[in-house]
Design an enzyme around this catalytic site. Structure first.
Site, mmCIF file in Angstrom:
data_model
loop_
_atom_site.group_PDB
_atom_site.id
_atom_site.type_symbol
_atom_site.label_atom_id
_atom_site.label_comp_id
_atom_site.label_asym_id
_atom_site.label_seq_id
_atom_site.Cartn_x
_atom_site.Cartn_y
_atom_site.Cartn_z
ATOM 1 N N LYS A 256 0.797 -1.222 0.000
ATOM 2 C CA LYS A 256 0.000 0.000 0.000
ATOM 3 C C LYS A 256 0.830 1.273 0.000
ATOM 4 O O LYS A 256 0.531 2.215 -0.701
ATOM 5 C CB LYS A 256 -0.859 -0.008 1.271
ATOM 6 N N ARG A 257 1.815 1.272 0.835
ATOM 7 C CA ARG A 257 2.613 2.456 1.072
ATOM 8 C C ARG A 257 3.151 3.112 -0.198
ATOM 9 O O ARG A 257 3.331 4.311 -0.265
ATOM 10 C CB ARG A 257 3.810 2.089 1.965
#
Length: 494
Positions: A256-257
């Site tokens: 996600k990051r």
RNA sequence: GGCGCGUUCGUCUAGUGGCUUAGGACGCCGCCCUCUCAAGGCGGAGAUCACGGGUUCGAAUCCCGUACGCGCUACCA
């Protein structure tokens, strides 16, 4: 097993959305099943109550539906091997865990989390393999019985034999050998009565007659536990195929990051499912020829597990964008029309009345110039409303002293005719240029600017035609005023 | 730390001992087409095949070692 019809499964845990890596896993399973005339099964691995998320399954199902990976058995469609939610199969796992215990291949354990934590830390400190010390195995049978009867919480652990070698035969990686001394006595049944992945997936894969386990490489390390389970039960093992991971640009596991990982994020950004599937299929697999553009059907026909390769692949957007444009261009205009209508509803032109015919002309004109459906709007707003601004750079470059006068003449020529076709605009422009003995660029560039506010876009005759006679005249008039005020030193004379 | 997997242009990849002066695609650059911008066509830059040893007449391709990266190492999946 070779002679059976292949049965494969995609077994996601409902985390709230479909991960792009999950999509790739699902796709490979799907392609393999369709290619081999096998069955593609969806099974929901919802055995972690702590991670229960409202609506997660529904979301997952919707996303799968959107990309078009239809399954033969699973939630909503049913099948002969259900239920397809692991949370609804608790009694099954319990039964098989008990079978293992009877055989001495698993055992009850009553250790507190505190003891386990302490053990772990001590092993860490001594640089030892961190694993359970089989303490519960030293408990006399009566004590175990007593503890259970008194309601003391317990887990069931796998009794891994020491000093053995377990071979995992992987279709993609070959034979991988593990020493059982580094395999932990994995918890099979948690103290809440739910199974862990390891027990549940083996039991279900067997009961559901899964022939090929196609999953991410992150599972390779725990596969010896699964192999042990198959052997303890006396079951035939499926063929394993561990897929390479999808990576962030920095080569760590896609997360996600570092960008969007949910399939719905890409959907929302306007990516076509065809492009997403095509792109993701190529991350770790190729047909062996030089084809890069694939439809789902072509993928089904050409896909083989043997051509999946081993190294992880960086998920890189640039090629996805290109594929999106390619798939967009391959679509019939009628289909793009529907998509554009949807897009318009969401845009500031939602209330604008536009005929299909005009939209079709816009689509035809802009098709080679867009990468996303929404760009049929954003890249050519001048088809939907008159320009309110004129590109300064283009004014500087194309708006010469004689431009206003020439435009006036052009405007009058246009005004003289009715029912103008594309060719009529071409004739008007060319004839006027010839008449005045000037290059037609002298007319083309200023009129493009006047009518669209921009220096780029479709061919000018087409542009004028789509905008229409009256609107062209209005816009030329307006530009004459507007651009004059921007450049007060320019006059309409000459 | 332990175990496992991996390592070819920036990225996705072809390549399974000689056909390879390592091929394609995306991206980048240039040219052509052309009224602009695209699309399309053509061309270019870009990889000492992680490194070091072997094996072989010959290695990106086989073997060993090293390095680096990643994964796993939970009563998560």
């Amino acid at each position: 097993m070779i002679n059976e019809t292949p049965r494969v499964r995609f077994a996601p845990s409902p985390t709230g959305y479909l991960h792009i890596g999950g999509l790739r896993t699902a796709l490979y399973n799907y392609l393999f099943a369709r290619n081999t005339n096998g069955k593609f099964i969806l099974r929901i691995e919802d055995t972690d109550r702590k991670r229960y998320i409202e609506g997660a399954v529904e979301n997952l199902l919707n996303t799968l539906k959107w990309v078009g990976l239809d399954y033969d058995e699973g939630p909503e469609v049913g099948g002969d091997y259900g239920p397809y939610y692991q949370s609804k199969r608790l009694d099954i796992y319990k039964k098989y865990a008990e079978e293992l215990i009877e055989k001495g291949k698993a055992y009850y354990a009553f250790d507190t989390p505190e003891r386990l934590k302490q053990l772990h830390e001590e092993q860490l400190k001594k640089n030892e393999q961190t694993k359970y010390d089989k303490f519960a195995l030293t408990l006399p049978e009566e004590v175990i019985k007593q503890k259970i009867e008194s309601g003391e919480p317990y887990v069931v652990r796998l009794n891994v034999p020491p000093d053995k070698s377990v071979i995992v035969d992987d279709l993609i990686r070959g034979k991988v050998e593990f020493d059982t001394n580094i395999v932990d006595d994995q918890i099979l049944i948690k103290s809440d009565g739910f199974p862990t992945y390891h027990l549940a997936n083996v039991v279900d894969d067997h009961l559901m007659k899964i022939t090929h386990v196609i999953r991410g490489e992150e599972w390779l390390s725990s596969t010896p536990k699964h192999v042990l389970l198959y052997d303890f039960f006396g079951w035939e093992k499926p063929i394993f195929a561990h897929l390479p991971l999808l990576l962030n640009p920095d080569k760590t596991k896609l997360s996600k990051r570092q960008g969007d990982v949910a399939v719905e994020d890409y959907k929302d950004k306007g990516y076509l499912k065809e492009a997403l599937i095509n792109f993701v299929a190529l991350l770790g697999w190729n047909a062996g020829d030089e084809q890069e553009f694939f439809t789902l059907d072509e993928l089904i026909h050409k896909f083989t597990l043997e051509r999946v390769h081993k190294a992880g692949a960086v998920f890189n957007l640039e090629k996805l964008v290109w594929l999106n444009a390619e798939h967009l261009r391959s679509k019939p205009n009628a289909e793009l029309l529907q998509m554009l209508r949807e897009e318009l509803k969401k845009s500031k032109y939602a209330d604008l009345k536009i005929e299909d015919n005009k939209l079709l002309l816009i689509i035809e004109a802009m098709k080679p110039r867009v990468e996303f459906v929404k760009e049929f709007i954003t890249k050519c707003p001048y088809f939907y409303e008159a320009p309110t601004e004129y590109d300064e750079k283009v004014i500087k470059k194309r708006w010469k002293e004689d431009s206003p006068g020439l435009l006036l003449k052009l405007r009058d020529k246009i005004a003289q005719l009715d029912d103008l076709k594309k060719e009529d605009y071409e004739n008007i422009l060319n004839n006027l240029a010839e008449e005045l003995n000037i290059g037609k660029g002298k007319l083309i560039h200023p009129v493009r600017l006047a009518v669209s506010g921009s220096g780029t876009g479709p061919g000018i005759y087409n542009l004028l035609y789509i905008i229409g006679k009256d609107e062209c005249i209005n816009r030329i008039n307006r530009a004459l005023e507007k651009i004059k005020t921007t450049n007060p030193d320019l006059t309409e004379e000459n």
